[in-house]
Write a protein that holds these residues in place. Structure first.
Motif, mmCIF file in Angstrom:
data_model
loop_
_atom_site.group_PDB
_atom_site.id
_atom_site.type_symbol
_atom_site.label_atom_id
_atom_site.label_comp_id
_atom_site.label_asym_id
_atom_site.label_seq_id
_atom_site.Cartn_x
_atom_site.Cartn_y
_atom_site.Cartn_z
ATOM 1 N N ASP A 205 7.412 30.501 21.914
ATOM 2 C CA ASP A 205 8.595 31.321 22.182
ATOM 3 C C ASP A 205 9.820 30.822 21.427
ATOM 4 N N GLN A 206 9.991 29.500 21.354
ATOM 5 C CA GLN A 206 11.182 28.964 20.693
ATOM 6 C C GLN A 206 10.966 27.504 20.321
ATOM 7 N N SER A 208 13.593 24.461 18.847
ATOM 8 C CA SER A 208 15.007 24.210 18.577
ATOM 9 C C SER A 208 15.247 22.730 18.319
ATOM 10 N N SER A 219 17.674 26.772 15.338
ATOM 11 C CA SER A 219 16.346 27.363 15.491
ATOM 12 C C SER A 219 15.495 26.998 14.292
ATOM 13 N N TYR A 228 7.540 23.292 11.814
ATOM 14 C CA TYR A 228 8.819 23.993 11.846
ATOM 15 C C TYR A 228 9.866 23.153 11.124
ATOM 16 N N THR A 254 7.942 23.707 28.654
ATOM 17 C CA THR A 254 8.753 23.112 27.593
ATOM 18 C C THR A 254 8.278 21.686 27.327
#
Length: 374
Positions: A205-206, A208, A219, A228, A254
Motif C-alpha cells: 500500500d505504501q 515511505s 514516497s 524502492y 506495518t
C-alpha cells in the motif's frame, strides 16, 4: 504321497484351508483377509508380527508342519499429531511444523507430507526414523496471502498406510523492510539516493522514508524486485547525525527499519600557512597546511606544479593532522637547479566527499650563487 488336505495356521489358530493350484497339483495357496473383523467389530488378526505355517494331513492321518515364516500384518495407518503450531494459532514467516508420527507396530515411517489447503507444500523421504518420533517440516507463510488455512500432515509407513492430522491456523504474514543503501554510518551530501527492500505476500500500500525528528515523509518509487528508491535532499536539513526511518504498509500491517547516517553539506576549511605567495624558495621547504571540518577531514591532497603547469608531485595524507607538515625537496622534486615559477594546490576532502582547495604560487631558485673576489 499327495496330502489329503492342506491348511494354514497362525500359532494354534487355523487361518484357512489351502486350495490346490490347477497347473501344479503339489502347490497350495490361500487368501488371508488380514483385516477381517469378528462379530464385535474387532480385527481377528490385529496388526503385529506373526509366525505362520502350513500343515499337510496325509491319508493315514499323519500331520506334517512346514517351517514357519514371519509375516507382518499392518492395516492400521500411522499415528500422526501436529504438535506445533496448534489449532487456531497465528503464524508468520518461516515456521517449523513439529509433527509426531509413528507406527504402533514399529514400522518405519518413510514419507512425510505437508499440505496447505490441500496443496503440496513440503515432502520429505525418511532414510531413518527419529528416536522420539518427532519430525520437522518447514513452512514459509510468505508464499501465501494472509488468512485462515488448513495445515494437513500425512505420514506414510513402510506398508504404504497413510495417517493424517490437520489443523486450522491463521497466516499473518507481516511485511518486512530493510535498507539496501546507504550503509550504516554513511555520510551523505546534497541529493542522496536511499534504497530499501520490501517483502510482503500482500499488495504494497505504501513505502515511505522520513528523517527523525522531522515529520515530513517521502514516497518511494518502485524499481522492481521489491526495491524502492528515494531521492533525499539532505540540504533541506541541518548537518549532523540523523536517523532514517523507512516504513511499509501492506495487508493492514506495518513494518519499519532504521539507519543511522550523517548529513554533511559543509566543505572543510583549509589554508596553506607555508610557503607564502610570491616567496622564493630553495632546498628543502616545509609545507604547512591547516585543515578542519565539522566531522573531521578524511583526506588531504597536495599537488605540485612547475612553470609549465605540469604536475610534478602528488602527496596524499589520509586523516591528516589539523596542522599537517610536508618537507618538499625542491631540488629533487622541483627546480633541479632551474629558476622558475611553481605552485601548490592543497585540497581537503571530508567524509561526505565535500572538497575545499587552497593554492600558493612562488619561485624556486636552486642555482648556485656566483661570488667574485676583487
Amino acid at each position: 504321497q499327495k496330502p489329503q488336505s492342506v491348511s494354514f495356521w497362525r500359532a494354534s489358530i487355523k487361518i484357512a484351508d489351502g486350495v490346490s493350484v490347477p497347473e501344479a497339483s503339489d502347490i497350495y495357496k490361500y487368501s488371508w483377509l488380514t483385516n477381517e473383523k469378528g462379530s464385535r467389530g474387532n480385527p481377528l488378526a490385529p496388526d503385529g508380527w506373526y509366525n505362520i505355517r502350513a500343515q499337510a494331513q496325509l491319508i493315514n492321518g499323519v500331520k506334517i508342519d512346514s517351517p514357519s515364516k514371519v509375516v507382518i500384518i499392518a492395516n492400521d495407518p500411522p499415528l500422526v499429531e501436529i504438535k506445533k503450531p496448534v489449532d487456531n494459532d497465528e503464524i508468520s514467516g518461516l515456521v517449523k511444523v513439529e509433527v509426531k508420527a509413528f507406527s504402533k507396530i514399529n514400522l518405519p515411517i518413510t514419507i512425510l507430507t505437508l499440505r496447505v489447503d490441500g496443496v503440496l507444500e513440503r515432502k520429505i523421504y525418511l532414510q531413518t526414523n527419529s528416536v522420539d518420533n518427532i519430525y520437522y517440516l518447514n513452512l514459509v507463510t510468505t508464499n501465501y496471502s494472509n488468512g485462515i488455512r488448513e495445515l494437513k500432515v500425512e505420514a506414510t509407513d513402510y506398508a504404504g498406510n497413510i495417517g493424517t492430522d490437520s489443523i486450522n491456523v491463521k497466516f499473518v504474514t507481516r511485511p518486512t523492510i530493510e535498507f539496501v543503501s546507504p550503509p550504516e554510518g554513511a555520510y551523505l551530501k546534497r541529493m542522496a539516493i536511499v534504497e530499501v527492500k520490501v517483502v510482503s505476500s500482500d499488495p504494497i500500500d505504501q513505502v515511505s522514508l522520513s528523517v527523525k525528528p522531522f515529520s515530513a515523509a517521502l514516497s518511494g518509487v518502485a524499481l522492481g524486485g521489491g526495491i524502492y528508491r528515494f531521492n533525499l535532499d539532505t540540504t533541506s536539513y541541518p548537518d549532523g547525525e540523523k536517523e532514517l526511518i523507512a516504513k511499509v504498509l501492506s495487508g493492514g500491517f506495518t513494518a519499519q527499519a532504521k539507519r543511522k547516517v550523517f548529513f554533511d553539506n559543509t566543505a572543510p576549511s583549509i589554508t596553506i600557512a607555508n610557503p607564502l605567495n610570491g616567496q622564493t624558495l630553495a632546498g628543502i621547504v616545509r609545507v604547512t597546511v591547516n585543515t578542519s571540518d565539522n566531522f573531521g577531514v578524511e583526506k588531504l591532497v597536495l599537488k605540485f606544479f612547475n612553470s609549465d603547469n605540469n604536475q610534478i608531485l602528488e602527496k596524499i595524507f589520509n586523516r591528516p593532522l589539523a596542522v599537517q607538515n610536508y618537507d618538499w625537496d625542491t631540488v629533487r622534486f622541483g627546480g633541479s637547479g632551474l629558476d622558475g615559477k611553481f605552485s601548490i594546490i592543497a585540497e581537503a576532502i571530508d567524509k561526505a566527499g565535500n572538497k575545499k582547495p587552497a593554492s600558493r604560487q612562488f619561485r624556486v631558485n636552486n642555482r648556485p650563487r656566483v661570488v667574485s673576489f676583487n
